[in-house]
Design a protein around this motif. Sequence first.
Motif, PDB file in Angstrom:
ATOM      1  N   CYS A  83     -13.013  -4.421   5.127  1.00 26.08           N
ATOM      2  CA  CYS A  83     -11.737  -3.793   5.483  1.00 26.08           C
ATOM      3  C   CYS A  83     -11.959  -2.297   5.574  1.00 26.08           C
ATOM      4  O   CYS A  83     -12.979  -1.783   5.112  1.00 26.08           O
ATOM      5  CB  CYS A  83     -10.689  -4.018   4.387  1.00 26.08           C
ATOM      6  SG  CYS A  83      -9.937  -5.627   4.368  1.00 26.08           S
ATOM      7  N   ARG A  84     -10.984  -1.602   6.142  1.00 23.09           N
ATOM      8  CA  ARG A  84     -11.045  -0.131   6.149  1.00 23.09           C
ATOM      9  C   ARG A  84     -10.337   0.408   4.910  1.00 23.09           C
ATOM     10  O   ARG A  84      -9.194   0.021   4.627  1.00 23.09           O
ATOM     11  CB  ARG A  84     -10.377   0.424   7.405  1.00 23.09           C
ATOM     12  CG  ARG A  84     -11.307   0.396   8.600  1.00 23.09           C
ATOM     13  CD  ARG A  84     -10.898   1.418   9.648  1.00 23.09           C
ATOM     14  NE  ARG A  84      -9.566   1.169  10.149  1.00 23.09           N
ATOM     15  CZ  ARG A  84      -9.330   0.375  11.184  1.00 23.09           C
ATOM     16  NH1 ARG A  84     -10.307  -0.216  11.817  1.00 23.09           N
ATOM     17  NH2 ARG A  84      -8.089   0.192  11.595  1.00 23.09           N
ATOM     18  N   GLU A  86      -6.710  -1.259   5.268  1.00 24.54           N
ATOM     19  CA  GLU A  86      -6.277  -1.872   6.528  1.00 24.54           C
ATOM     20  C   GLU A  86      -7.221  -3.015   6.813  1.00 24.54           C
ATOM     21  O   GLU A  86      -8.442  -2.835   6.762  1.00 24.54           O
ATOM     22  CB  GLU A  86      -6.335  -0.863   7.678  1.00 24.54           C
ATOM     23  CG  GLU A  86      -5.084  -0.045   7.800  1.00 24.54           C
ATOM     24  CD  GLU A  86      -5.121   0.903   8.996  1.00 24.54           C
ATOM     25  OE1 GLU A  86      -6.051   0.807   9.819  1.00 24.54           O
ATOM     26  OE2 GLU A  86      -4.230   1.747   9.068  1.00 24.54           O
ATOM     27  N   THR A  87      -6.657  -4.162   7.095  1.00 22.32           N
ATOM     28  CA  THR A  87      -7.500  -5.303   7.448  1.00 22.32           C
ATOM     29  C   THR A  87      -7.768  -5.263   8.945  1.00 22.32           C
ATOM     30  O   THR A  87      -7.059  -4.608   9.699  1.00 22.32           O
ATOM     31  CB  THR A  87      -6.818  -6.636   7.074  1.00 22.32           C
ATOM     32  OG1 THR A  87      -5.589  -6.735   7.789  1.00 22.32           O
ATOM     33  CG2 THR A  87      -6.539  -6.714   5.574  1.00 22.32           C
ATOM     34  N   TYR A  88      -8.803  -5.985   9.378  1.00 13.56           N
ATOM     35  CA  TYR A  88      -9.119  -6.050  10.815  1.00 13.56           C
ATOM     36  C   TYR A  88      -8.359  -7.180  11.467  1.00 13.56           C
ATOM     37  O   TYR A  88      -7.925  -8.097  10.834  1.00 13.56           O
ATOM     38  CB  TYR A  88     -10.622  -6.253  11.011  1.00 13.56           C
ATOM     39  CG  TYR A  88     -11.403  -4.985  10.740  1.00 13.56           C
ATOM     40  CD1 TYR A  88     -11.361  -3.924  11.634  1.00 13.56           C
ATOM     41  CD2 TYR A  88     -12.149  -4.857   9.579  1.00 13.56           C
ATOM     42  CE1 TYR A  88     -12.065  -2.760  11.389  1.00 13.56           C
ATOM     43  CE2 TYR A  88     -12.863  -3.686   9.333  1.00 13.56           C
ATOM     44  CZ  TYR A  88     -12.810  -2.645  10.234  1.00 13.56           C
ATOM     45  OH  TYR A  88     -13.505  -1.491   9.993  1.00 13.56           O
ATOM     46  N   GLU A 126     -15.582   1.803   5.492  1.00 14.19           N
ATOM     47  CA  GLU A 126     -15.362   0.372   5.280  1.00 14.19           C
ATOM     48  C   GLU A 126     -15.800  -0.030   3.872  1.00 14.19           C
ATOM     49  O   GLU A 126     -16.724   0.564   3.312  1.00 14.19           O
ATOM     50  CB  GLU A 126     -16.173  -0.452   6.287  1.00 14.19           C
ATOM     51  CG  GLU A 126     -15.650  -0.350   7.699  1.00 14.19           C
ATOM     52  CD  GLU A 126     -16.430  -1.237   8.652  1.00 14.19           C
ATOM     53  OE1 GLU A 126     -15.848  -1.651   9.648  1.00 14.19           O
ATOM     54  OE2 GLU A 126     -17.633  -1.488   8.413  1.00 14.19           O
ATOM     55  N   ASN A 144      -2.084  -2.663   5.199  1.00 16.03           N
ATOM     56  CA  ASN A 144      -1.412  -2.588   6.501  1.00 16.03           C
ATOM     57  C   ASN A 144       0.017  -2.060   6.354  1.00 16.03           C
ATOM     58  O   ASN A 144       0.948  -2.553   6.984  1.00 16.03           O
ATOM     59  CB  ASN A 144      -1.425  -3.959   7.189  1.00 16.03           C
ATOM     60  CG  ASN A 144      -2.834  -4.478   7.378  1.00 16.03           C
ATOM     61  OD1 ASN A 144      -3.786  -3.707   7.490  1.00 16.03           O
ATOM     62  ND2 ASN A 144      -2.982  -5.793   7.382  1.00 16.03           N
TER      63      ASN A 144
END
Length: 83
Positions: A45-46, A81-83, A66, A8
């Motif tokens: 995660c992405r 990137e986390t959701y 993902e 992030n």
Amino acid sequence: MSKKITVNGIEYPLDTKKTLLENLEAQAIHQEYHCRDGHCGVCRCRLIGGKVDYINYPMAYLRDGEVLTCCTKSQQDIILETY
Ligand code: FES
């Protein structure tokens, strides 16, 4: 040379011997998880940059881009990137 994991937009050191989920936990980054073996998909995660290696075959459904953090490691700098 030490590797890094960017989550992030924030950089942390990456321990290449640990799974990505263990790396997130080591940095106190909140990430949901359940099974920790690639079945439930909760830890997804992405992956924005870099490449991961699966240590268990991922059984959970994943969309393009993902990754399952519980059963992946990386030997290179990665961006998540986390959701
Ligand atoms: S925690 Fe279940 S697939 Fe990762």
